[in-house]
Enzyme design. Sequence first.
Site, PDB file in Angstrom:
ATOM      1  N   TYR A 271       0.832  -1.212   0.000  1.00  0.00           N
ATOM      2  CA  TYR A 271       0.000   0.000   0.000  1.00  0.00           C
ATOM      3  C   TYR A 271       0.866   1.261   0.000  1.00  0.00           C
ATOM      4  O   TYR A 271       0.449   2.309  -0.501  1.00  0.00           O
ATOM      5  CB  TYR A 271      -0.943  -0.007   1.201  1.00  0.00           C
ATOM      6  CG  TYR A 271      -2.104  -0.953   1.030  1.00  0.00           C
ATOM      7  CD1 TYR A 271      -3.280  -0.533   0.422  1.00  0.00           C
ATOM      8  CD2 TYR A 271      -2.022  -2.275   1.462  1.00  0.00           C
ATOM      9  CE1 TYR A 271      -4.352  -1.399   0.258  1.00  0.00           C
ATOM     10  CE2 TYR A 271      -3.087  -3.150   1.305  1.00  0.00           C
ATOM     11  CZ  TYR A 271      -4.250  -2.710   0.697  1.00  0.00           C
ATOM     12  OH  TYR A 271      -5.301  -3.572   0.519  1.00  0.00           O
TER      13      TYR A 271
ATOM     14  N   GLU B 246      -7.864  -7.658   5.479  1.00  0.00           N
ATOM     15  CA  GLU B 246      -6.992  -8.683   4.904  1.00  0.00           C
ATOM     16  C   GLU B 246      -6.248  -9.454   5.990  1.00  0.00           C
ATOM     17  O   GLU B 246      -6.069 -10.683   5.887  1.00  0.00           O
ATOM     18  CB  GLU B 246      -6.021  -8.024   3.911  1.00  0.00           C
ATOM     19  CG  GLU B 246      -6.723  -7.576   2.635  1.00  0.00           C
ATOM     20  CD  GLU B 246      -6.052  -6.425   1.926  1.00  0.00           C
ATOM     21  OE1 GLU B 246      -4.835  -6.196   2.166  1.00  0.00           O
ATOM     22  OE2 GLU B 246      -6.732  -5.738   1.140  1.00  0.00           O
TER      23      GLU B 246
END
Length: 398
Positions: free
Chosen positions: A98, A140
Amino acid sequence: MLSETSTATVRATLPAVGAAIGDIADLFYRKLFDAHPELLRDLFNRGNQASGTQRQALAGSIAAFATQLVEHPDTRPDVMLSRIANKHASLGITAPQYEIVHTHLFAAIAEVLGDAVTPEVAAAWDEVYWLMANALIAIEERLYAQQRVTAGDVWREWTVVSRVEDTPDVATFRLTPSDGAPAPAFRPGQYISVQVELPDGARQIRQYSLTGAPGDALRSFSVKRVRGVDSPEGEVSAHLHARLGAGDQLRVSAPYGDLVLDGSDAPLLLASAGIGCTPVMSMLEHLAEEGHRSPVTVVHGDRSPADHALRTRHEALTAELPRASAHFWYENPEPGRAAGRTGTVDLSGLPVAPGTRAYLCGPLPFMRAVRSQLLAKGVASADIHYEVFGPDLWLGQD
């Protein structure tokens, strides 16, 4: 929740960002792949990048999340986030990635919008990004924990036990873990990722729905070969059709996906088109195994009976359920065979029980049409669930 200052800034700049989001997404991917070519080679779907559908999906998700933050600050688009997180988990995405995305996305925003990106604007949209990213990372992490794997370590080697040609364009593969350990549990409707090494050395990944019952010792999935007619040929589906057979090894992820039965006794409607029947098959296998006694309406649309993958099993599983009925539509019925219903799926003549929960899978035009028909019949929007094969171009449109 977005801070008060950032909310005002995002609300004021959302029209400009929304108008440019397609250009931003396009430039972002070019910057990302220039800096990290291995991501295009071994993680991202090259076919979706070539067609532009992944860029559309990214743009839609960012716009939808930002709009939710400013218009409904006390709620979060959890359905959208869950769908994205499940796909990410099946790919083995981890938190540090990310940071990479952030770097190239904000470079693209600054380049496309130019002087409009003041420090205040940059800070507000940075807050939007990390609210979304951190929400996905948290989901996640829970998904990895549920499968008892460390973040990103979702892959195992499996051995193909058998291969069956269902139609000229669909093959079903049955697999077992190569290490002899038990297959991981899954919920009916979930999918796996499959990674193959192509002739140019790329290790491309695709998702395929599991088609068997969760209690089966083996795992099965069906692959439709994507032929290059109006779009490029599917490189992974072509590879699997041409090269994968009994005894071969295959790298497969843990199962993920949020289009799953919830275990309630509510009436069900399972609607599919084309290869979208695959998650429905797993659901029917589970319902038959559990002795489900509530009403189940099974709906499917296809080009012809010969193109209808797993058709015999589709019919047989429906027949095993005491209060189930199957309704198949074919655009081109074969001579000498019962046509069933001709044309595209039309629910106008089918009764839909109060409290029905619907599960849809197939091309987007099919799902939009069926959803509209179900809403007109009184099915609650919250009770209509769907699965998209490929980038979710429906994000932000509900």
